[in-house]
Each structure stands twice: as structure tokens, then as C-alpha cells.
Design an enzyme around this catalytic site. Structure first.
Site, short mmCIF file in Angstrom:
data_model
loop_
_atom_site.label_atom_id
_atom_site.label_comp_id
_atom_site.label_asym_id
_atom_site.label_seq_id
_atom_site.Cartn_x
_atom_site.Cartn_y
_atom_site.Cartn_z
NE ARG A 122 58.76 19.33 11.24
CZ ARG A 122 58.74 19.55 9.94
NH1 ARG A 122 57.83 20.35 9.41
NH2 ARG A 122 59.63 18.96 9.16
CE LYS A 144 51.07 11.35 31.67
NZ LYS A 144 51.38 10.07 32.31
CD GLU A 186 42.61 5.90 36.57
OE1 GLU A 186 43.24 6.54 37.45
OE2 GLU A 186 43.14 5.01 35.88
CE LYS A 230 45.29 13.78 34.38
NZ LYS A 230 45.48 12.63 33.53
CD GLU A 240 54.17 11.53 34.67
OE1 GLU A 240 54.93 11.02 33.84
OE2 GLU A 240 52.97 11.28 34.74
NE ARG A 244 50.45 14.48 34.34
CZ ARG A 244 50.09 14.95 33.16
NH1 ARG A 244 50.50 16.14 32.75
NH2 ARG A 244 49.30 14.25 32.37
CG ASN A 248 52.14 7.56 38.07
OD1 ASN A 248 51.29 7.58 37.18
ND2 ASN A 248 53.35 8.04 37.91
CG HIS A 251 48.20 3.94 37.89
ND1 HIS A 251 47.25 4.36 38.81
CD2 HIS A 251 47.62 4.08 36.67
CE1 HIS A 251 46.15 4.73 38.16
NE2 HIS A 251 46.35 4.56 36.86
CG HIS A 255 50.69 0.68 34.75
ND1 HIS A 255 51.29 1.90 34.96
CD2 HIS A 255 49.56 0.95 34.06
CE1 HIS A 255 50.55 2.86 34.45
NE2 HIS A 255 49.49 2.32 33.89
CG HIS A 268 43.90 1.43 33.34
ND1 HIS A 268 45.24 1.17 33.51
CD2 HIS A 268 43.67 2.64 33.91
CE1 HIS A 268 45.80 2.19 34.14
NE2 HIS A 268 44.87 3.10 34.40
N1 LIG Z 1 46.38 9.97 27.94
C1 LIG Z 1 46.21 9.72 29.21
O1 LIG Z 1 46.59 10.52 30.07
C2 LIG Z 1 45.53 8.46 29.61
C3 LIG Z 1 45.17 8.27 30.96
C4 LIG Z 1 44.49 7.09 31.29
C5 LIG Z 1 44.19 6.15 30.31
N2 LIG Z 1 44.56 6.38 29.01
C6 LIG Z 1 44.24 5.39 27.96
O2 LIG Z 1 42.83 5.30 27.81
C7 LIG Z 1 42.53 4.03 27.22
C8 LIG Z 1 41.28 3.46 27.84
O3 LIG Z 1 40.21 4.34 27.61
P1 LIG Z 1 38.70 4.02 28.06
O4 LIG Z 1 38.73 3.34 29.38
O5 LIG Z 1 37.98 5.27 27.91
O6 LIG Z 1 38.22 2.91 27.07
P2 LIG Z 1 38.17 2.87 25.45
O7 LIG Z 1 38.43 4.20 24.87
O8 LIG Z 1 39.08 1.76 25.05
O9 LIG Z 1 36.66 2.50 25.16
C9 LIG Z 1 36.15 1.26 25.57
C10 LIG Z 1 34.89 0.91 24.80
O10 LIG Z 1 33.81 1.75 25.18
C11 LIG Z 1 33.07 2.20 24.04
N3 LIG Z 1 32.46 3.48 24.41
C12 LIG Z 1 33.07 4.67 24.61
N4 LIG Z 1 32.20 5.59 25.02
C13 LIG Z 1 30.99 4.98 25.09
C14 LIG Z 1 29.69 5.40 25.50
N5 LIG Z 1 29.50 6.65 25.97
N6 LIG Z 1 28.68 4.52 25.44
C15 LIG Z 1 28.89 3.25 25.03
N7 LIG Z 1 30.10 2.78 24.66
C16 LIG Z 1 31.14 3.64 24.70
C17 LIG Z 1 34.10 2.27 22.96
O11 LIG Z 1 33.51 2.11 21.70
C18 LIG Z 1 35.01 1.07 23.28
O12 LIG Z 1 34.54 -0.10 22.70
C19 LIG Z 1 43.75 3.17 27.39
O13 LIG Z 1 44.37 3.00 26.14
C20 LIG Z 1 44.66 3.99 28.30
O14 LIG Z 1 46.03 3.79 28.04
C21 LIG Z 1 45.21 7.51 28.67
ZN LIG Z 2 45.01 4.96 35.32
#
Ligand SMILES: NC(=O)c1ccc[n+]([C@@H]2O[C@H](COP(=O)([O-])OP(=O)(O)OC[C@H]3O[C@@H](n4cnc5c(N)ncnc54)[C@H](O)[C@@H]3O)[C@@H](O)[C@H]2O)c1
Ligand SMILES: [Zn+2]
Length: 371
Positions: A122, A144, A186, A230, A240, A244, A248, A251, A255, A268
Site C-alpha cells: 500500500r 503521476k 516538453e 513544472k 490537475e 496543471r 497538456n 497534448h 496524444h 512522444h
Molecule cells: N509520470 C509522468 O508525469 C509522465 C510525464 C511524461 C511522460 N511520462 C512517461 O515517460 C515515458 C517516456 O520516458 P522517456 O522519454 O524518458 O523514455 P524511456 O524511459 O522510455 O527511455 C528511452 C530509452 O532511453 C534509454 N536511456 C535512458 N536514459 C539514458 C541515458 N542517460 N543515456 C542513454 N540511454 C538512456 C533507455 O534505456 C530507453 O531505452 C512514457 O512512458 C511516458 O508515458 C510520464
Molecule cells: Zn508530454
């Protein structure tokens, strides 16, 4: 090194430590932040290959006991199956609420590790150690967390703010070019919605950042500025309801394009760049955004290299997805527009034909630009 950034959250305020070289200090920072117990260091093989030894070395030097957990790289980490398997290993190793989950990696690692932290026993403490531009300026901040469902992205999740975020901007040096540019979407987004001076600085620095040609100090300053925006927005409005929502921006269309194209064809950020172009066109057509500002904003977005292999996208399915996503309520279609560079606003009744026009702008920008 500047002061950590304070994030206000109902579950407890937390700090974002951000700057070059912080990974080697990780153990000391976590100790100073009152983190206790054993650590589950959740990462993926690529990130671990680059930074696992530094992170682990720093943690064990600070007397932490560290257990390693590997996820599949990228979005494939974000499934219920992977979450269950991490939970099985936590149970097998006797992890309790006194222990802590540390997410070392991009947004995918952060979202999966965060989802596990939100639900295991939990809720257990979570530390975010983001290593992508997107994760440092966006996903590690705000609490999130989510996994995907075959029916859609991020459908199963929670609000689970971290206890602390440690963003070492030097980790961005090993990012592949496409990932770096994707995260910069972003960065431009928060400048457009909240900070005109920051936008002006990006007009000179964006391309060098995207191409990996900036010094570590300038990278750190830009990432910090974006993260501060942010933090400001989510501290004001954690759940949100109002402000907040301006995060978006770009987006709704972004999206919908991402979902229609399939998540492996576009990143993305690439989809969000197209979505922002559409949202700028809509803002201008509504008379909210002066022509000159719209031109300036579109020009900076035009510097992003877009994926060459998107192929034709069906406007009708993008529109249908956007409308479904927005669940247009009685008050009409809600959409984030710009009034000026640095100022965003929620409109509550966007006519569908304007949304269509924005989608056309976004889709033609994808079709017309080779990588
Ligand atoms: N929680 C939130 O508020 C929020 C906001 C925006 C996006 N997201 C999520 O984030 C995800 C995308 O994250 P991302 O864009 O960071 O990509 P990712 O986490 O999918 O990573 C992409 C690739 O980069 C590699 N990588 C990571 N750091 C590295 C580094 N320093 N050097 C070399 N390679 C590296 C990883 O191994 C992976 O293969 C999506 O699932 C999206 O939904 C969440
Ligand atoms: Zn985004």
C-alpha cells in the site's frame, strides 16, 4: 550548484536536486534527505551499463544495502506483468514499508518503479533518479505514476510523489539524439505556456542542445529552468484542476497522433511538437494569439527534426481519438491555447471544426519534413 527545488505536495513536500555530477553524490543526498532502509535500485540494462556502477558505488559508500532490479528498456517496462514480477522479487527479498524504491532511468523506469512503489505494501517510499531530458523536466516531477493497458497508455496508475528527486544533468550526455530532441519538446512546451524570457533563450540554444553541442553548464541551466516551471505549476495545483491542465498544451492532438501512428513510429516528443503546431494554429484562428507570436512559436518548433517514417495518418481517426480522449462534456471541448508566448489558457468550448483545422496543421507538419 544551485539550491534544490522545493515541490509542494499533499502527501509531503519534496526536493528536486538538479545539476551536473550529482550521481556520484547520490548516497550522501539520500542520507541527508532521511532515506533509510534497503534500496531496490530499479533500472534497465542500457541505463545500468552507463550509470549503474556510479549510482551503486555512491549508495554503498553511504552504507545503503542495494538490490538490483532490471526492467526491459523503454515503454515495454510499463506493464502489469513487469510490475507483478518486480513485486514478486520484492516479496522474495523481504522488502517492507521501511525500505525504498529507487528509479534510475527514463520516464518508463520512473513510471513502472513509481507504480510499484505506490502499490507494494500500500505504498513505499520512492526516489526518482531520472536520466532523460523528458524525465528530468517532466515525468519525475508531479507524482503521476502508471502502467499501460493493451487498450491504452497510462490507463492504470496513481498519484505517488517521490520522497526526493536527484537529476544529474551529466547523464544526458549519453542520450541518443532522437531521445534528446524528444525531451526538448516538453522544454519548449513549458516555455510557451509560462516563460517568455526562457522561450527567447531557447531560440538561440535549442538546436545546439538537440545536437548535443552545448556545454554541461548550459544544459544544466536549461533543464533546471524547465524543471522549475513544472514544479511551480504542480505545486500550485497538484491534482490537475486548473493550472496543471496547461501542461497538456499540444497534448490533445499529440496524444491522438501518437495513438493513431502507433507508439513505436513516433516518440512522444515528436507527436507533441506536431500537436503544439496544431494548437498554435488554433490559438491564432481563435484570435487569442497574435499573428507575430504564432509565427515565432511555429518557427522554433520547425527546428525539431521529425521522424521520416510516419507514413500517412488518417485525419478522421486522429480526430475521433482526440474527441474520445477529451470526453467533450456538456460545456464543450476543452483545449489549451496560447494568448501570448509564455501564457496559456483553458478554453472550454472549442468548435470541432477548429480542432479539425489544428489536426490538419499537425499532420501536414509531419508529412512535410524529412528527418
Ligand atoms: N509520470 C509522468 O508525469 C509522465 C510525464 C511524461 C511522460 N511520462 C512517461 O515517460 C515515458 C517516456 O520516458 P522517456 O522519454 O524518458 O523514455 P524511456 O524511459 O522510455 O527511455 C528511452 C530509452 O532511453 C534509454 N536511456 C535512458 N536514459 C539514458 C541515458 N542517460 N543515456 C542513454 N540511454 C538512456 C533507455 O534505456 C530507453 O531505452 C512514457 O512512458 C511516458 O508515458 C510520464
Ligand atoms: Zn508530454
Amino acid at each position: 550548484v544551485s539550491e534544490p527545488i522545493l515541490v509542494k505536495a499533499r502527501a509531503g513536500d519534496y526536493r528536486v536536486h538538479l545539476g551536473p555530477g550529482l550521481l556520484g553524490d547520490l548516497g550522501r543526498i539520500l542520507t541527508s534527505e532521511g532515506i533509510r532502509g534497503r534500496l531496490a535500485l530499479v533500472s534497465d540494462p542500457d541505463v545500468r551499463a552507463h550509470f549503474g556502477a556510479t549510482a551503486r558505488g555512491s549508495l554503498t559508500a553511504a552504507s545503503f544495502v542495494v538490490h538490483d532490479f532490471d526492467l526491459p528498456p523503454g515503454e515495454r517496462a510499463k506493464t502489469m506483468q513487469v510490475a507483478e514480477s518486480v513485486c514478486s522479487q520484492l516479496i522474495g527479498n523481504g522488502f517492507t514499508r521501511e525500505d525504498c524504491i529507487v528509479a534510475l532511468g527514463g520516464g518508463s523506469v520512473g513510471d513502472l518503479a513509481g507504480f510499484v512503489a505506490a502499490t507494494y505494501h500500500r505504498g513505499v517510499p520512492l526516489v526518482q533518479v531520472p536520466t532523460t531530458v523528458l524525465a528530468q523536466v517532466d515525468s519525475s516531477i508531479g507524482g503521476k505514476v502508471a502502467v499501460d493497458h493493451p487498450m491504452g497508455k497510462n490507463l492504470i496508475g496513481a498519484f505517488h510523489p517521490p520522497r526526493v528527486v536527484v537529476s544529474d544533468t551529466d547523464t544526458l550526455a549519453t542520450l541518443p539524439r532522437r531521445q534528446r530532441w524528444s525531451g526538448l519538446a516538453e522544454v519548449v512546451k513549458v516555455a510557451l505556456i509560462a516563460d517568455a524570457a526562457f522561450f527567447s533563450s531557447l531560440e538561440t540554444e535549442l538546436v545546439d542542445f538537440g545536437e548535443g553541442a552545448l556545454s554541461a553548464g548550459v544544459v544544466a541551466r536549461i533543464v533546471e529552468q524547465a524543471a522549475r516551471i513544472k514544479v511551480g505549476v504542480v505545486s500550485e495545483d497538484e491534482r490537475e484542476s486548473g493550472r496543471r491542465l496547461t501542461l497538456n498544451f499540444g497534448h490533445t492532438i499529440g496524444h491522438a497522433i501518437e495513438a493513431t501512428a502507433g507508439y513505436c513510429r513516433l516518440t512522444h516528443g515528436e507527436a507533441v511538437v506536431a500537436g503544439m503546431k496544431g494548437a498554435i494554429a488554433i490559438s491564432a484562428q481563435l484570435g487569442a494569439l497574435p499573428h507575430e507570436a504564432a509565427t515565432r512559436a511555429s518557427k522554433l518548433l520547425g527546428r525539431f527534426p521529425l521522424a521520416a517514417d510516419v507514413g500517412p495518418l488518417d485525419r478522421a481517426s486522429v480526430l475521433a481519438t482526440a474527441l474520445r480522449d477529451k470526453k467533450a462534456d456538456a460545456s464543450g471541448l476543452r483545449f489549451i491555447i496560447l494568448n501570448a508566448i509564455g501564457q496559456a489558457e483553458l478554453t472550454s468550448s472549442l468548435p470541432t471544426r477548429l480542432l479539425e483545422a489544428g489536426i490538419d496543421v499537425a499532420l501536414s507538419s509531419l508529412a512535410s519534413r524529412p528527418a
